[in-house]
Design a protein around this motif. Structure first.
Motif, PDB file in Angstrom:
ATOM      1  N   UNK A  74      60.467  64.122  46.253  1.00 32.40           N
ATOM      2  CA  UNK A  74      61.127  62.844  46.503  1.00 32.40           C
ATOM      3  C   UNK A  74      62.521  63.122  47.041  1.00 32.40           C
ATOM      4  N   UNK A  75      63.059  62.155  47.754  1.00 28.04           N
ATOM      5  CA  UNK A  75      64.395  62.309  48.303  1.00 28.04           C
ATOM      6  C   UNK A  75      64.801  61.088  49.091  1.00 28.04           C
ATOM      7  N   UNK A  76      65.688  61.299  50.074  1.00 32.12           N
ATOM      8  CA  UNK A  76      66.145  60.197  50.911  1.00 32.12           C
ATOM      9  C   UNK A  76      66.004  60.561  52.389  1.00 32.12           C
ATOM     10  N   UNK A  77      65.742  59.542  53.177  1.00 34.83           N
ATOM     11  CA  UNK A  77      65.627  59.714  54.629  1.00 34.83           C
ATOM     12  C   UNK A  77      67.030  59.736  55.239  1.00 34.83           C
ATOM     13  N   UNK A  78      67.129  60.107  56.519  1.00 36.81           N
ATOM     14  CA  UNK A  78      68.446  60.056  57.176  1.00 36.81           C
ATOM     15  C   UNK A  78      69.051  58.645  57.156  1.00 36.81           C
ATOM     16  N   UNK A  79      68.185  57.619  57.055  1.00 41.13           N
ATOM     17  CA  UNK A  79      68.658  56.222  56.994  1.00 41.13           C
ATOM     18  C   UNK A  79      69.002  55.809  55.571  1.00 41.13           C
ATOM     19  N   UNK A  80      68.900  56.741  54.615  1.00 39.81           N
ATOM     20  CA  UNK A  80      69.216  56.537  53.196  1.00 39.81           C
ATOM     21  C   UNK A  80      68.164  55.741  52.436  1.00 39.81           C
ATOM     22  N   UNK A  81      66.940  55.655  52.979  1.00 35.88           N
ATOM     23  CA  UNK A  81      65.825  55.044  52.260  1.00 35.88           C
ATOM     24  C   UNK A  81      65.285  56.031  51.231  1.00 35.88           C
ATOM     25  N   UNK A  82      64.747  55.506  50.130  1.00 33.38           N
ATOM     26  CA  UNK A  82      64.077  56.347  49.152  1.00 33.38           C
ATOM     27  C   UNK A  82      62.718  56.750  49.724  1.00 33.38           C
ATOM     28  N   UNK A  83      62.348  58.029  49.588  1.00 34.87           N
ATOM     29  CA  UNK A  83      61.081  58.540  50.112  1.00 34.87           C
ATOM     30  C   UNK A  83      60.414  59.413  49.051  1.00 34.87           C
ATOM     31  N   UNK A  84      59.126  59.180  48.816  1.00 36.93           N
ATOM     32  CA  UNK A  84      58.332  60.094  47.997  1.00 36.93           C
ATOM     33  C   UNK A  84      57.185  60.549  48.883  1.00 36.93           C
TER      34      UNK A  84
END
Length: 139
Positions: free
Chosen positions: A92-102
């Motif tokens: 899990x982390x964040x995208x370059x656009x600062x969205x949460x991503x799993x």
């Protein structure tokens, strides 16, 4: 919560909550909550031609996705899970656009699924997305 089982012939089956919808576009499946959704769960399917251990394949593809989409992963979140049906690499982390991503890479014998859940922020909906992911089994 009631679930409906959806079968993608020769690929996999998945349990989807009744209030979630499915959109199919060529090689991309998108699932989302139609009532109070916060994000989207997407799945792409691939054949595996490599003759290597499932955990190696899953982790290699997970690392490729992280690099390709420039995901800033949370510390120590990369791991491998073995289920009765599959091998799963996830993080899990964040995208370059600062969205949460799993991200989950699921290896089912000679098939691989790239699964992502993306939302503007981490919410309780992630738990439902995880339930959906962990319901996946070979068709």
């Amino acid at each position: 919560m009631k679930f409906n089982t959806i079968v993608f012939e020769d690929w996999f089956e998945i349990d989807l909550p009744e209030k979630w919808e499915l959109e199919e576009e060529e090689d991309l499946l998108t699932f989302y909550d139609t009532v109070d959704g916060r994000g989207a769960l997407q799945i792409s399917c691939f054949n595996i031609v490599e003759q290597r251990a499932a955990d190696e394949i899953a982790m290699e593809h997970l690392n490729d996705v992280i690099e390709q989409f420039e995901i800033n992963i949370n510390r120590n979140t990369k791991k491998i899970i073995e289920t009765p049906y599959s091998t799963i690499a996830l993080t899990a982390g964040t995208s370059p656009e600062k969205d949460f991503v799993k991200i989950w890479i699921i290896v089912l014998k000679n098939r691989m699924l790239l699964c992502t859940y993306i939302s503007d922020q981490k919410s309780r909906e992630l738990s439902t997305a995880e339930d959906i992911i962990y319901s996946i089994q070979p068709a």
